[in-house]
Write an enzyme that holds these catalytic residues in place. Structure first.
Site, PDB file in Angstrom:
ATOM      1  N   GLU A 126      47.808 -40.209 -33.664  1.00 13.62           N
ATOM      2  CA  GLU A 126      48.122 -41.472 -34.353  1.00 13.62           C
ATOM      3  C   GLU A 126      47.741 -42.675 -33.498  1.00 13.62           C
ATOM      4  O   GLU A 126      47.332 -43.722 -34.028  1.00 13.62           O
ATOM      5  CB  GLU A 126      49.607 -41.516 -34.717  1.00 13.62           C
ATOM      6  CG  GLU A 126      50.090 -40.358 -35.569  1.00 13.62           C
ATOM      7  CD  GLU A 126      49.227 -40.090 -36.788  1.00 13.62           C
ATOM      8  OE1 GLU A 126      48.790 -41.045 -37.445  1.00 13.62           O
ATOM      9  OE2 GLU A 126      48.979 -38.906 -37.091  1.00 13.62           O
ATOM     10  N   GLU A 170      39.872 -39.570 -39.471  1.00 11.62           N
ATOM     11  CA  GLU A 170      40.596 -38.349 -39.140  1.00 11.62           C
ATOM     12  C   GLU A 170      39.862 -37.455 -38.141  1.00 11.62           C
ATOM     13  O   GLU A 170      40.484 -36.884 -37.240  1.00 11.62           O
ATOM     14  CB  GLU A 170      40.917 -37.575 -40.421  1.00 11.62           C
ATOM     15  CG  GLU A 170      41.782 -38.344 -41.410  1.00 11.62           C
ATOM     16  CD  GLU A 170      43.108 -38.814 -40.803  1.00 11.62           C
ATOM     17  OE1 GLU A 170      43.507 -38.298 -39.733  1.00 11.62           O
ATOM     18  OE2 GLU A 170      43.733 -39.705 -41.394  1.00 11.62           O
TER      19      GLU A 170
END
Length: 815
Positions: A289, A311
């Protein structure tokens, strides 16, 4: 409500330029709704557009001071006409709290009755809790005001200030996409720290306070180590002010990268013992994150087909930085055993897609591609690219990309352009080979007197280049390694004559299906336990698992290898991953349940007797014993505390696992589940109890009805019930529900939205019903365009697995 298409998004982005959002929330009501008002200032070059809002009741709309009729709302879109060059829009709506993990989620903690809320804006969720122009390439700064109960605290993307009892404001943010906006409000427990001038915070439910306090030092340390690494790698410091990490209830993902206020599932606050693999996984999620603060948040994709730029990059950086900069090791072993295995299965499914597809799905369909390709395959491709280019070129290009597009949006073409400017050559071919095509090459071995010949077979005409190492292993596990560039269909490799096992891609550096030669397979049970490198062992096991799935290797041979290798296996990652594969694919799938269960349970029991007391290896092995043993008396003695393994704490979560197994063995019933819930009066206890009740023979109908019809069921309770429902030992009891899956599951797309729809299907599909008669109804459901895409996609994956399992049984049932 129709989904946003890329054509609509591009036109609206061309027509509008956003200046700012001012969003106010009133969370003081007693019911299941709240009130939000969004004031949006924007410029326009067109006279018409629409704003997105999905309310229970649209209260008022004012455009440039003119009141508009709320009745004009149509399917989540409110039309705006007569736009001027500069516009001021105010939309006020009453919206509903969510139970499915999307929008503004409201959860009541069973432990103490406290209420917690948090916002989840990903993809189509933002309009469920504030009116907005919902697409990734319309960014703007946000300021937020909140009214809430006086004992609540408020967190969000900007620093929070309490201005009066029950009133808060959040400081203006940097420009954000709508899908990053979050609001966290409730009586959360908070901890604060600071690292390198960055204010840090952690928060969770009050009932989990002791677990957050226990792990806070570890979480703050990992966060600081990752910030140091990212600041060294990137030329831009963390740009979003405070950095909060909030563990929230009923989350439908692992985490969400909201700038300044990352939300995590509070299942990552371990109530009892956790393995080192689990703690390492949590560290990687934290670091993943954090990578998004640069790739995704600072620079954001223009449309969802480039989600891999978010991602894949974060996945690669999470493993790299966690390995290099934190106290947690084994990250690339985890990548091979867990993440890459996930991606390889996805890439061989009927729903495979390129890492960076040209085809542009709408926003709802794009949710289906948050999968093993967009995460694991993309990360593996970036890992290989960084190794091929070298860090000097790779990071120079990455940093140029971040600087050129900060607080804006960019696509694949712009990313590649910056890498090229940094000195990369031939990237057009790399993009075509690795990012624009789907599927996976197969690398096989042909033994020679001096080593081996590698053969590459491609599913298409892409002829991908592979840079990898080939390992030759002697009987004692000693290795000879050779670096190879596989740029043709066959390449010779010199390894010497005394090689017992040849392993292509021994360092797990490329993306391919690996096949071992017959001579290597024959001696593997003796040699595999002697190979020291855990990543190489993962490569071998991925080859074995994949060969079984392709009906090329007898699953009984794989089971024999597991029994031979398990005594020497020292990686809890390996043991946990292999136990999961045996439970989900082999037992009751490739092999009849009871015939295979006994040897597995015996092997795990023997392993448990030799593991170090209190170790991660002991814990993961014990969980495997619990899941596979048929010795109810043994498990009951563990619960009673009279005969558990030395050093193994029978904590509350392990008690629930034992209870579940005893239910499946028929030794426990509803009374024992209720008694265990009496010991564990928590939200987690309720979820565990739901799993156990779904495993009861007479609990199936109640569980099925709730899963299929109850929109108020929380995410974690829903998924737990689905997890408990099917089991090979209960095939007779669950047989009536197999056909009902195909008639009942489509309706769940009408009562839930977002990620939880797919997650539910993945768990409640009848995975142990190995029957060719299911092919036709599965194909009919997949082909029904009226069914939500996520349901059709997951049913397609179920059908892929069914066909593979049928092929394995047909190939080896007579041997």
């Amino acid at each position: 409500m129709r989904a946003l298409t890329v054509e609509e998004a591009r036109q609206r982005a061309a027509d509008l330029s956003l200046r700012s959002y001012e969003v106010s929330f009133d969370l003081t009501g007693e019911g299941d709704t709240f009130v939000t008002s969004s004031r949006i200032r924007f410029d326009a070059t067109s006279t018409s557009t629409w704003v997105d809002v999905k309310p229970e009741r649209l209260i008022a709309v004012f455009l440039n001071g003119q009141s508009l009729d709320p009745a004009a709302l149509d399917g989540g879109r409110f039309p705006l006409t007569g736009l001027q060059a500069e516009n001021d829009l105010v939309v006020t709506a009453e919206l509903k709290y969510s139970a499915d993990g999307e929008g503004l989620v409201r959860s009541v903690d069973v432990a103490d009755g406290r209420v917690y809320t948090y916002g989840m804006s990903s993809l189509e969720s933002a309009p469920r809790y504030f009116p907005c122009f919902d697409q990734p390439d319309l960014k703007a700064p946000y300021t937020v005001a909140v009214k809430c109960p006086e004992d609540w605290i408020v967190l969000g993307n900007g620093a929070a200030t309490r201005t009066a009892p029950g009133e808060w404001t959040l400081a203006e943010t940097k420009p954000l996409s709508t899908y990053f906006v979050t609001l966290v409000a409730g009586p959360y427990h908070q901890l604060r720290d600071e690292h390198d001038g960055i204010p840090l915070g952690l928060a969770c439910r009050q009932s989990l306070k002791e677990y957050l306090d226990r792990d806070a030092e570890d979480l703050f340390r990992t966060t600081g180590e990752a910030f140091d690494a990212y600041h060294q790698l990137f030329r831009a410091r963390y740009p979003f002010g405070e950095y909060w990490q909030v563990f929230v209830p009923d989350f439908n993902l692992g985490a969400m990268e909201n700038p300044g206020c990352v939300t995590f599932t509070d299942g990552l606050l371990y109530r009892g013992q956790a393995t080192e693999a689990e703690r390492s996984t949590r560290a990687r999620i934290v670091v993943h994150e954090m990578a998004h603060m640069w790739f995704g948040d600072l620079v954001t994709m223009k449309w969802w087909n480039d989600m891999w730029l978010n991602e894949s990059f974060a996945e690669y950086m999470a493993h790299r930085v966690t390995e290099d900069a934190t106290s947690y090791g084994g990250n690339w072993t985890d990548f091979a055993f867990v993440r890459k295995w996930w991606g390889l299965q996805t890439d061989q499914s009927s729903s495979t897609h390129p890492v960076a597809p040209d085809s542009l799905k709408d926003a709802r369909q794009s949710l289906d591609d948050f999968d093993g390709i967009s995460y694991a395959k993309g990360a593996a491709v970036l890992k290989q690219l960084a190794k091929y280019l070298g860090d000097d070129v790779y990071l120079k290009g990455v940093n140029a990309h971040l600087e050129a597009h900060e607080y804006g949006n960019a696509d694949l073409h712009e990313f590649v352009a910056k890498l090229t400017e940094a000195g990369a050559q031939g990237l057009d071919g790399w993009v075509d080979q690795w990012l624009r095509t789907a599927g996976v090459d197969t690398i096989t071995v042909e033994r020679t007197d001096s080593g081996a010949v590698l053969h590459r077979k491609s599913p298409d005409s892409s002829r991908r280049l592979h840079k990898l190492s080939v390992g030759g292993y002697a009987a004692d596990g000693s290795a000879t390694l050779a670096d190879v560039v596989l740029d043709s269909d066959s390449v010779e490799v010199a390894l010497g004559k005394d090689v017992a096992v040849v392993v292509p891609d021994a360092g797990d550096d490329t993306w391919a299906k690996i096949r071992l030669d017959p001579a290597s397979l024959a001696v593997l049970p003796r040699v595999l336990p002697t190979i020291a490198d855990s990543t190489t062992r993962a490569v071998i096991w991925n080859s074995i698992r994949d060969a079984v799935a392709d009906a090329e290797l007898d699953p009984r041979q794989a089971l024999d290898l597991f029994r031979a290798a398990l005594p020497a296996e020292d990686s809890d990652i390996a043991v946990g991953s292999l136990i999961g594969w045996l439970e989900n694919r082999v037992l009751g799938g490739y092999l009849e349940y009871e015939a295979a269960r006994g040897p597995i349970a015996d092997a795990l029991s023997n392993k448990l007797a030799t593991t170090e007391p209190g170790s991660s290896l002991q814990l993961i092995t014990a969980r495997g014993v619990v899941a596979t043993t048929d010795d109810a008396r043994l498990l009951q003695s563990w619960l009673e505390g009279s005969a558990g393994p030395d050093g193994l704490a029978i904590d509350q979560d392990l008690r629930w696992s034992i209870t579940l197994r005893l239910v499946r063995l028929g030794a426990f019933g509803a009374a024992e589940i209720d008694a265990e819930l009496g010991r564990d009066k928590s939200t987690e206890g309720v979820n565990h109890a739901a799993r156990c009740r779904a495993a009861l023979p007479d609990g199936k109908e109640a569980a099925w009805t709730r899963i299929m019809t109850d929109p108020s069921m929380g995410v974690q309770e829903l998924l737990a019930a689905a997890d408990g429902f099917w089991h090979p030992m209960q095939s007779g009891v669950t047989a009536p529900y197999v056909d009902r899956y195909f008639t009942d599951i489509p309706r769940t797309g009408e009562i839930r939205a977002g990620m939880v729809v797919s997650l539910t299907v993945r768990r409640i599909a009848p995975r142990y019903a190995i029957d060719p008669a299911l092919i036709a109804p599965a194909e009919a459901l997949i082909g029904n365009a009226e069914v939500v895409s996520g349901i059709r996609r997951q049913t397609a994956d179920f059908l892929d697995d069914l066909r593979r399992t049928l092929a394995v049984r047909q190939a080896f049932s007579g041997r």
